[in-house]
Scaffold this motif. Structure first.
Motif, PDB file in Angstrom:
ATOM      1  N   PRO A   1       0.817  -1.224   0.000  1.00 54.64           N
ATOM      2  CA  PRO A   1       0.000   0.000   0.000  1.00 54.64           C
ATOM      3  C   PRO A   1       0.847   1.270   0.000  1.00 54.64           C
ATOM      4  CG  PRO A   1      -0.044  -1.046   2.162  1.00 54.64           C
ATOM      5  CD  PRO A   1       0.719  -1.956   1.248  1.00 54.64           C
ATOM      6  N   THR A   2       0.381   2.253  -0.751  1.00 57.75           N
ATOM      7  CA  THR A   2       1.075   3.527  -0.827  1.00 57.75           C
ATOM      8  C   THR A   2       0.080   4.597  -1.254  1.00 57.75           C
ATOM      9  OG1 THR A   2       2.939   4.709  -1.811  1.00 57.75           O
ATOM     10  CG2 THR A   2       1.808   3.118  -3.210  1.00 57.75           C
ATOM     11  N   ASP A   3       0.394   5.823  -0.940  1.00 56.33           N
ATOM     12  CA  ASP A   3      -0.477   6.921  -1.358  1.00 56.33           C
ATOM     13  C   ASP A   3       0.160   7.745  -2.464  1.00 56.33           C
ATOM     14  OD1 ASP A   3       1.537   8.016   0.152  1.00 56.33           O
ATOM     15  OD2 ASP A   3       0.233   9.266   1.376  1.00 56.33           O
ATOM     16  N   ARG A   4       1.272   7.232  -2.997  1.00 56.34           N
ATOM     17  CA  ARG A   4       1.994   7.903  -4.078  1.00 56.34           C
ATOM     18  C   ARG A   4       2.326   6.900  -5.166  1.00 56.34           C
ATOM     19  NH1 ARG A   4       6.944   9.952  -0.964  1.00 56.34           N
ATOM     20  NH2 ARG A   4       7.700  10.397  -3.051  1.00 56.34           N
ATOM     21  N   PRO A   5       2.573   7.383  -6.381  1.00 55.10           N
ATOM     22  CA  PRO A   5       2.953   6.467  -7.460  1.00 55.10           C
ATOM     23  C   PRO A   5       4.280   5.770  -7.168  1.00 55.10           C
ATOM     24  CG  PRO A   5       2.292   8.587  -8.358  1.00 55.10           C
ATOM     25  CD  PRO A   5       2.386   8.754  -6.870  1.00 55.10           C
ATOM     26  N   GLY A   6       4.377   4.546  -7.614  1.00 60.03           N
ATOM     27  CA  GLY A   6       5.617   3.801  -7.499  1.00 60.03           C
ATOM     28  C   GLY A   6       5.880   3.266  -6.105  1.00 60.03           C
ATOM     29  N   VAL A   7       7.112   2.803  -5.933  1.00 60.95           N
ATOM     30  CA  VAL A   7       7.570   2.192  -4.689  1.00 60.95           C
ATOM     31  C   VAL A   7       8.868   2.875  -4.292  1.00 60.95           C
ATOM     32  CG1 VAL A   7       8.482   0.050  -3.698  1.00 60.95           C
ATOM     33  CG2 VAL A   7       6.571  -0.048  -5.298  1.00 60.95           C
ATOM     34  N   ALA A   8       9.006   3.186  -3.021  1.00 57.25           N
ATOM     35  CA  ALA A   8      10.279   3.715  -2.529  1.00 57.25           C
ATOM     36  C   ALA A   8      11.349   2.635  -2.712  1.00 57.25           C
ATOM     37  CB  ALA A   8      10.171   4.118  -1.067  1.00 57.25           C
ATOM     38  N   ARG A   9      12.513   3.034  -3.154  1.00 55.20           N
ATOM     39  CA  ARG A   9      13.590   2.059  -3.368  1.00 55.20           C
ATOM     40  C   ARG A   9      13.909   1.316  -2.078  1.00 55.20           C
ATOM     41  NH1 ARG A   9      17.445   0.097  -7.188  1.00 55.20           N
ATOM     42  NH2 ARG A   9      18.313  -1.589  -5.966  1.00 55.20           N
TER      43      ARG A   9
END
Length: 186
Positions: free
Chosen positions: A33-41
């Motif tokens: 789950p995230t509230d922003r596009p993509g994934v943190a490295r």
């Protein structure tokens, strides 16, 4: 510490030694789950570390290196084995421009139009690729995405190659007609 999702690790673990870096990123991007596009490295790296601790056949360094090798600086679609920066510390299987235009979108026609405009696919889009984009970029659950696609297919707005094929190419009906007539769909 990143709160890792067991379903992502279990799916990745079931593929273990055959898992590629981009496939693993796809699992993380769809399942974390995230509230922003993509994934943190750092999130991707945390999943790699945990998976390699649980599954001895996983090459953690290889997954990290292969992901780095697949990462481009560009924002043009270069295929499903390419990783794109979408923010300073975030990566995605989809260009930032796609996230900007398709974020929150659940209408398959909008995706198909963008794919056509950007020449992302030569002729049609594999159904699984379309659904994956709708889930990952649009934030739509897979059942809803599939239902939206089926409704458009029933209405004749979307067509596909031989329906028996498990991953048939999907087209906007008007583009398929243009292709059949030999017209340029750009």
């Amino acid at each position: 510490m990143t709160d890792l999702r067991r379903a992502v690790l279990d799916e990745a673990g079931s593929r273990s030694k055959y898992l590629t870096a981009t496939e693993f990123l796809a699992l993380v991007e769809r399942g974390h789950p995230t509230d922003r596009p993509g994934v943190a490295r750092e999130t991707y790296d945390a999943y790699v570390t945990q998976l390699s601790e649980e599954t001895p056949t996983v090459d953690a360094e290889g997954l990290r290196t292969n992901l780095d090798d697949a990462t481009t600086d560009g924002d043009e679609w270069a295929g499903d084995e390419t990783v794109y920066p979408v923010d300073d510390d975030r990566i995605s299987l989809y260009p930032a421009s796609w996230h900007d235009r398709l974020g929150g979108e659940s209408d398959p026609r909008t995706y198909l139009r963008l794919f056509s405009e950007t020449n992302a696919f030569e002729q049609g889009v594999p159904e699984s690729t379309l659904l994956d984009a709708m889930v990952t970029v649009g934030g739509t659950d897979r059942e809803t995405a599939k239902g939206n696609l089926e409704a458009l297919r029933e209405d004749g707005e979307v067509v596909e190659d031989a329906d028996q094929h498990p991953d048939a190419n999907v087209y906007l009906a008007e583009e398929r007609e243009d292709l059949a007539e030999g017209k340029d769909v750009q």
